[in-house]
Design a protein around this motif. Structure first.
Motif, PDB file in Angstrom:
ATOM      1  N   UNK A 156       0.822  -1.205   0.000  1.00  0.00           N
ATOM      2  CA  UNK A 156       0.000   0.000   0.000  1.00  0.00           C
ATOM      3  C   UNK A 156       0.858   1.258   0.000  1.00  0.00           C
ATOM      4  N   UNK A 157       1.940   1.253   0.743  1.00  0.00           N
ATOM      5  CA  UNK A 157       2.815   2.424   0.767  1.00  0.00           C
ATOM      6  C   UNK A 157       3.382   2.743  -0.596  1.00  0.00           C
ATOM      7  N   UNK A 158       3.813   1.713  -1.321  1.00  0.00           N
ATOM      8  CA  UNK A 158       4.310   1.922  -2.676  1.00  0.00           C
ATOM      9  C   UNK A 158       3.206   2.447  -3.583  1.00  0.00           C
ATOM     10  N   UNK A 159       1.992   1.948  -3.376  1.00  0.00           N
ATOM     11  CA  UNK A 159       0.863   2.427  -4.171  1.00  0.00           C
ATOM     12  C   UNK A 159       0.609   3.909  -3.969  1.00  0.00           C
ATOM     13  N   UNK A 160       0.664   4.363  -2.722  1.00  0.00           N
ATOM     14  CA  UNK A 160       0.492   5.802  -2.464  1.00  0.00           C
ATOM     15  C   UNK A 160       1.649   6.608  -3.044  1.00  0.00           C
ATOM     16  N   UNK A 161       2.870   6.107  -2.918  1.00  0.00           N
ATOM     17  CA  UNK A 161       4.019   6.835  -3.451  1.00  0.00           C
ATOM     18  C   UNK A 161       3.885   7.022  -4.959  1.00  0.00           C
ATOM     19  N   UNK A 162       3.500   5.962  -5.642  1.00  0.00           N
ATOM     20  CA  UNK A 162       3.359   6.054  -7.101  1.00  0.00           C
ATOM     21  C   UNK A 162       2.215   6.989  -7.482  1.00  0.00           C
ATOM     22  N   UNK A 163       1.138   6.930  -6.733  1.00  0.00           N
ATOM     23  CA  UNK A 163      -0.019   7.782  -7.065  1.00  0.00           C
ATOM     24  C   UNK A 163       0.306   9.258  -6.854  1.00  0.00           C
ATOM     25  N   UNK A 164       0.926   9.600  -5.733  1.00  0.00           N
ATOM     26  CA  UNK A 164       1.232  11.013  -5.501  1.00  0.00           C
ATOM     27  C   UNK A 164       2.284  11.520  -6.479  1.00  0.00           C
ATOM     28  N   UNK A 165       3.264  10.694  -6.824  1.00  0.00           N
ATOM     29  CA  UNK A 165       4.244  11.098  -7.832  1.00  0.00           C
ATOM     30  C   UNK A 165       3.574  11.310  -9.179  1.00  0.00           C
ATOM     31  N   UNK A 166       2.670  10.414  -9.526  1.00  0.00           N
ATOM     32  CA  UNK A 166       1.933  10.557 -10.793  1.00  0.00           C
ATOM     33  C   UNK A 166       1.103  11.825 -10.805  1.00  0.00           C
ATOM     34  N   UNK A 167       0.592  12.216  -9.637  1.00  0.00           N
ATOM     35  CA  UNK A 167      -0.235  13.414  -9.545  1.00  0.00           C
ATOM     36  C   UNK A 167       0.581  14.697  -9.409  1.00  0.00           C
ATOM     37  N   UNK A 168       1.922  14.580  -9.512  1.00  0.00           N
ATOM     38  CA  UNK A 168       2.755  15.779  -9.545  1.00  0.00           C
ATOM     39  C   UNK A 168       3.313  16.228  -8.218  1.00  0.00           C
ATOM     40  N   UNK A 169       3.270  15.372  -7.215  1.00  0.00           N
ATOM     41  CA  UNK A 169       3.871  15.697  -5.924  1.00  0.00           C
ATOM     42  C   UNK A 169       5.341  15.281  -5.914  1.00  0.00           C
ATOM     43  N   UNK A 170       6.191  16.102  -5.315  1.00  0.00           N
ATOM     44  CA  UNK A 170       7.488  15.603  -4.888  1.00  0.00           C
ATOM     45  C   UNK A 170       7.250  14.685  -3.688  1.00  0.00           C
ATOM     46  N   UNK A 171       8.076  13.654  -3.537  1.00  0.00           N
ATOM     47  CA  UNK A 171       7.808  12.690  -2.481  1.00  0.00           C
ATOM     48  C   UNK A 171       9.049  12.466  -1.622  1.00  0.00           C
ATOM     49  N   UNK A 172       8.788  12.166  -0.361  1.00  0.00           N
ATOM     50  CA  UNK A 172       9.818  11.777   0.598  1.00  0.00           C
ATOM     51  C   UNK A 172       9.489  10.356   1.027  1.00  0.00           C
ATOM     52  N   UNK A 173      10.442   9.465   0.871  1.00  0.00           N
ATOM     53  CA  UNK A 173      10.237   8.044   1.137  1.00  0.00           C
ATOM     54  C   UNK A 173      10.954   7.653   2.418  1.00  0.00           C
ATOM     55  N   UNK A 174      10.220   7.073   3.357  1.00  0.00           N
ATOM     56  CA  UNK A 174      10.773   6.723   4.668  1.00  0.00           C
ATOM     57  C   UNK A 174      10.606   5.229   4.906  1.00  0.00           C
ATOM     58  N   UNK A 175      11.721   4.524   5.075  1.00  0.00           N
ATOM     59  CA  UNK A 175      11.685   3.095   5.383  1.00  0.00           C
ATOM     60  C   UNK A 175      13.073   2.660   5.821  1.00  0.00           C
ATOM     61  N   UNK A 176      13.194   1.391   6.245  1.00  0.00           N
ATOM     62  CA  UNK A 176      14.480   0.867   6.714  1.00  0.00           C
ATOM     63  C   UNK A 176      15.364   0.376   5.578  1.00  0.00           C
ATOM     64  N   UNK A 177      14.749  -0.166   4.528  1.00  0.00           N
ATOM     65  CA  UNK A 177      15.495  -0.842   3.463  1.00  0.00           C
ATOM     66  C   UNK A 177      16.014   0.188   2.459  1.00  0.00           C
ATOM     67  N   UNK A 178      17.285   0.566   2.607  1.00  0.00           N
ATOM     68  CA  UNK A 178      17.852   1.634   1.787  1.00  0.00           C
ATOM     69  C   UNK A 178      17.874   1.240   0.310  1.00  0.00           C
ATOM     70  N   UNK A 179      18.249   0.014   0.007  1.00  0.00           N
ATOM     71  CA  UNK A 179      18.332  -0.406  -1.387  1.00  0.00           C
ATOM     72  C   UNK A 179      16.983  -0.292  -2.087  1.00  0.00           C
ATOM     73  N   UNK A 180      15.929  -0.719  -1.421  1.00  0.00           N
ATOM     74  CA  UNK A 180      14.601  -0.638  -2.038  1.00  0.00           C
ATOM     75  C   UNK A 180      14.124   0.807  -2.122  1.00  0.00           C
ATOM     76  N   UNK A 181      14.484   1.623  -1.133  1.00  0.00           N
ATOM     77  CA  UNK A 181      14.143   3.044  -1.220  1.00  0.00           C
ATOM     78  C   UNK A 181      14.800   3.697  -2.431  1.00  0.00           C
ATOM     79  N   UNK A 182      16.076   3.416  -2.624  1.00  0.00           N
ATOM     80  CA  UNK A 182      16.810   4.015  -3.737  1.00  0.00           C
ATOM     81  C   UNK A 182      16.230   3.553  -5.076  1.00  0.00           C
TER      82      UNK A 182
END
Length: 258
Positions: free
Chosen positions: A15-41
């Motif tokens: 779900x978190x990835x779904x929101x990130x993709x949706x807000x990016x698609x809608x023109x928002x800059x995004x800040x991603x917060x999680x433990x897994x650095x490789x997947x964040x990058x």
């Protein structure tokens, strides 16, 4: 013009990835917060390439007080949207689960939601605009599906409803999203066997994101994606709680999970 900013916790899958993709698609800059650095990058590169937005990677373990404070400081600088999505459940019974793991669950599911929301609200109120989306669960509305996880999500629902009342008329909204069973990594990570769950009870990430954002745009404080879960939760409010516990135990396997 500066683009609005959305901060999403737990965005590396589901779900978190779904929101990130949706807000990016809608023109928002995004800040991603999680433990897994490789997947964040990797997600950040994907969002930049697909949508041309700015993406900030903020590694943090929300079970750790110092990391929660790091994210809170970033929120204090101002964002338009905060999505408190990070959370987890565990398998096994409450009385056999290690206390440290139970505390981590409480810190991620409850403490982080409280602290990050507290940090995000003052600049939103100063701007007269902002949205906090707290991802809860149908488990927080229906008794019988485990103990600590359900209790933590019930806290998120009531916390969101109380804040929504207090913020009325300010231009800032707080909303709880209560999905049912969603096809993500959540249950696999928790070690919970979901083979017995009927197919019609499963939702997709896209369905959860689309339904919840439509509800939020319409002013709904507690969003319950999926018609099947609207029916189940409505029935749960009028049926005696003992019967509801029996139903959720049979359908959701209330034993063997915290």
């Amino acid at each position: 013009m500066t683009r609005p900013v959305a901060l999403i916790t737990g965005p590396t899958s589901g779900i978190g990835a779904g929101y990130a993709r949706r807000f990016a698609r809608d023109g928002y800059d995004v800040i991603l917060v999680a433990r897994d650095v490789d997947r964040l990058v990797a997600l950040a590169a994907d969002l930049r390439g697909a949508h041309g937005v700015d993406v900030e990677v903020l590694p943090a373990d929300l079970a750790v007080a110092a990391d929660r404070e790091k994210v809170a400081q970033r929120l204090a600088a101002g964002v338009r949207v905060l999505v408190n999505n990070a959370g987890f459940g565990t398998s096994g019974e409450f009385w056999t689960t290690e206390p440290d793991l139970l505390q981590r669950q409480l810190d991620v599911n409850v403490t982080a939601v409280m602290h990050l929301t507290r940090a995000a609200l003052p600049p939103m109120l100063d701007a007269g605009a902002g949205t906090v989306i707290n991802v809860a669960s149908v488990a927080g509305l229906l008794p019988g599906r485990g103990s600590t996880y359900s209790a933590s999500k019930a806290w998120v629902v009531f916390f969101s409803e109380g804040l929504a009342n207090g913020l009325a008329g300010t231009g800032v909204g707080v909303h709880a999203v209560c999905p049912g069973f969603v096809r993500t990594e959540f249950h696999q990570r928790a070690g919970i066997d979901m083979a017995s769950i009927p197919g019609p009870l499963w939702l997709t990430v896209e369905k959860v994101v689309d339904d919840s954002l439509a509800d939020i745009a319409g002013g709904t404080v507690v969003s319950i994606p999926g018609a099947q879960y609207k029916v189940l939760t409505a029935a749960g409010r009028v049926i005696p709680r003992g019967l509801v516990r029996g139903f959720t135990k049979r359908m959701g396997r209330g034993r063997g999970r915290t």
